[in-house]
Design a protein around this motif. Structure first.
Motif, PDB file in Angstrom:
ATOM      1  N   GLN A 283       0.705  -1.343   0.008  1.00  0.00           N
ATOM      2  CA  GLN A 283       0.234   0.103  -0.044  1.00  0.00           C
ATOM      3  C   GLN A 283       0.668   1.426   0.205  1.00  0.00           C
ATOM      4  O   GLN A 283       1.916   1.380  -0.242  1.00  0.00           O
ATOM      5  CB  GLN A 283      -0.890  -0.433   1.347  1.00  0.00           C
ATOM      6  CG  GLN A 283      -1.820  -1.330   1.352  1.00  0.00           C
ATOM      7  CD  GLN A 283      -2.254  -1.215   2.657  1.00  0.00           C
ATOM      8  OE1 GLN A 283      -2.140  -0.478   3.400  1.00  0.00           O
ATOM      9  NE2 GLN A 283      -3.503  -1.605   2.834  1.00  0.00           N
TER      10      GLN A 283
ATOM     11  N   THR B 160       0.659   5.540   1.450  1.00  0.00           N
ATOM     12  CA  THR B 160      -0.229   6.219   2.378  1.00  0.00           C
ATOM     13  C   THR B 160      -0.660   7.956   1.605  1.00  0.00           C
ATOM     14  O   THR B 160      -0.608   7.607   0.387  1.00  0.00           O
ATOM     15  CB  THR B 160       0.489   6.722   3.325  1.00  0.00           C
ATOM     16  OG1 THR B 160       2.466   7.105   2.957  1.00  0.00           O
ATOM     17  CG2 THR B 160       1.472   6.024   4.382  1.00  0.00           C
ATOM     18  N   GLY B 161      -1.626   7.781   2.111  1.00  0.00           N
ATOM     19  CA  GLY B 161      -2.634   8.498   1.433  1.00  0.00           C
ATOM     20  C   GLY B 161      -2.864   8.693   0.693  1.00  0.00           C
ATOM     21  O   GLY B 161      -3.148   7.737   0.850  1.00  0.00           O
ATOM     22  N   ASN B 162      -2.903  10.324  -0.379  1.00  0.00           N
ATOM     23  CA  ASN B 162      -3.791   9.201  -1.830  1.00  0.00           C
ATOM     24  C   ASN B 162      -2.852  10.012  -2.498  1.00  0.00           C
ATOM     25  O   ASN B 162      -2.645   9.916  -3.690  1.00  0.00           O
ATOM     26  CB  ASN B 162      -4.545  10.849  -1.703  1.00  0.00           C
ATOM     27  CG  ASN B 162      -4.298  12.295  -2.010  1.00  0.00           C
ATOM     28  OD1 ASN B 162      -2.338  12.728  -1.397  1.00  0.00           O
ATOM     29  ND2 ASN B 162      -4.538  13.302  -2.124  1.00  0.00           N
ATOM     30  N   LYS B 163      -1.383   8.813  -2.700  1.00  0.00           N
ATOM     31  CA  LYS B 163      -0.611   8.505  -3.185  1.00  0.00           C
ATOM     32  C   LYS B 163      -0.589   8.012  -4.050  1.00  0.00           C
ATOM     33  O   LYS B 163      -0.191   7.956  -5.570  1.00  0.00           O
ATOM     34  CB  LYS B 163       1.206   8.669  -2.265  1.00  0.00           C
ATOM     35  CG  LYS B 163       1.520   9.120  -2.431  1.00  0.00           C
ATOM     36  CD  LYS B 163       2.685   9.402  -1.529  1.00  0.00           C
ATOM     37  CE  LYS B 163       3.166   9.235   0.228  1.00  0.00           C
ATOM     38  NZ  LYS B 163       3.301   8.449   0.767  1.00  0.00           N
TER      39      LYS B 163
ATOM     40  N   ASP C 168      -3.736   7.948  -5.517  1.00  0.00           N
ATOM     41  CA  ASP C 168      -4.344   7.972  -6.812  1.00  0.00           C
ATOM     42  C   ASP C 168      -3.422   9.599  -7.947  1.00  0.00           C
ATOM     43  O   ASP C 168      -3.007   8.936  -9.252  1.00  0.00           O
ATOM     44  CB  ASP C 168      -5.520   9.004  -6.583  1.00  0.00           C
ATOM     45  CG  ASP C 168      -6.378   8.202  -5.824  1.00  0.00           C
ATOM     46  OD1 ASP C 168      -6.327   6.951  -6.361  1.00  0.00           O
ATOM     47  OD2 ASP C 168      -6.577   8.681  -4.492  1.00  0.00           O
ATOM     48  N   HIS C 169      -1.982   9.546  -7.128  1.00  0.00           N
ATOM     49  CA  HIS C 169      -1.185  10.565  -7.754  1.00  0.00           C
ATOM     50  C   HIS C 169       0.543   9.987  -8.015  1.00  0.00           C
ATOM     51  O   HIS C 169       0.861  11.148  -9.039  1.00  0.00           O
ATOM     52  CB  HIS C 169      -0.931  11.827  -7.028  1.00  0.00           C
ATOM     53  CG  HIS C 169      -2.346  13.012  -6.536  1.00  0.00           C
ATOM     54  ND1 HIS C 169      -2.920  12.720  -7.629  1.00  0.00           N
ATOM     55  CD2 HIS C 169      -2.796  12.784  -5.328  1.00  0.00           C
ATOM     56  CE1 HIS C 169      -4.239  13.063  -7.042  1.00  0.00           C
ATOM     57  NE2 HIS C 169      -4.478  13.433  -5.491  1.00  0.00           N
TER      58      HIS C 169
ATOM     59  N   ARG D 164      -2.031   2.356  -9.580  1.00  0.00           N
ATOM     60  CA  ARG D 164      -2.623   1.514 -10.210  1.00  0.00           C
ATOM     61  C   ARG D 164      -2.796   1.153 -11.212  1.00  0.00           C
ATOM     62  O   ARG D 164      -3.363  -0.826 -11.057  1.00  0.00           O
ATOM     63  CB  ARG D 164      -3.945   2.476  -9.899  1.00  0.00           C
ATOM     64  CG  ARG D 164      -4.063   3.105  -8.539  1.00  0.00           C
ATOM     65  CD  ARG D 164      -5.835   3.524  -8.439  1.00  0.00           C
ATOM     66  NE  ARG D 164      -6.750   4.726  -7.373  1.00  0.00           N
ATOM     67  CZ  ARG D 164      -6.524   4.045  -6.195  1.00  0.00           C
ATOM     68  NH1 ARG D 164      -5.887   2.723  -5.720  1.00  0.00           N
ATOM     69  NH2 ARG D 164      -6.618   5.269  -5.065  1.00  0.00           N
TER      70      ARG D 164
END
Length: 147
Positions: A66, A68-71, A73-74, A93
């Motif tokens: 995994q 952390t955070g919204n990484k 998506d970016h 992804r």
């Protein structure tokens, strides 16, 4: 008189062990940092910076790593073919769907030295997407990740 010279580990006198790490639920960067430390041999008392004294590392469940955070998506992985217009981009992804082993390998590769020694140490890393691996004969010791 006591000699206070530093002992450097020679190539033949290093005992190589096999280590098994389960990446399920692990954070990618923290996993890669600890794997790189083991590959270099920095967890051993006879660590020598200019010698390959690390262990073999088998990472399983690479598809369950995994960020952390919204990484997730970016984060984007880039590679270039060397030709004009040859820049290829792939999101985290997409990379995890296609080849999760390469994501872990690339993270570890970034934390190893950019030398012939670092490339040699990277060959001791074995990454698998699932729980199955062909290294059972080496009896890898399962270790838990720190932190």
């Amino acid at each position: 008189m006591i000699s206070k010279s530093t002992h450097y580990a020679k190539q033949g006198e290093v005992a190589r062990n096999w280590v098994l790490i389960d990446a399920e639920g692990a954070t990618l960067g923290r996993l890669a940092a600890q794997v790189a430390k083991i590959l270099r041999g920095k967890n051993k008392p006879q660590f020598t910076p200019n010698s390959d004294c690390g262990d073999f590392v088998v990472v399983i469940n690479a598809d369950k790593v995994q960020l952390t955070g919204n990484k997730a998506d970016h984060k984007t992985y880039y590679r270039h073919s060397g030709y004009n217009g040859g820049l290829k981009a792939e999101s985290f992804r997409q990379a995890m769907e296609k080849h999760p082993e390469k994501v872990v390998e690339r993270a570890v590769r970034g934390m190893l030295p950019k030398t012939t020694l670092g490339r040699k140490q990277l060959t001791k890393l074995k990454v698998y997407a699932g729980t199955e691996h062909p290294h059972a004969a080496q009896n890898p010791v399962k270790i838990e990740l720190e932190g």
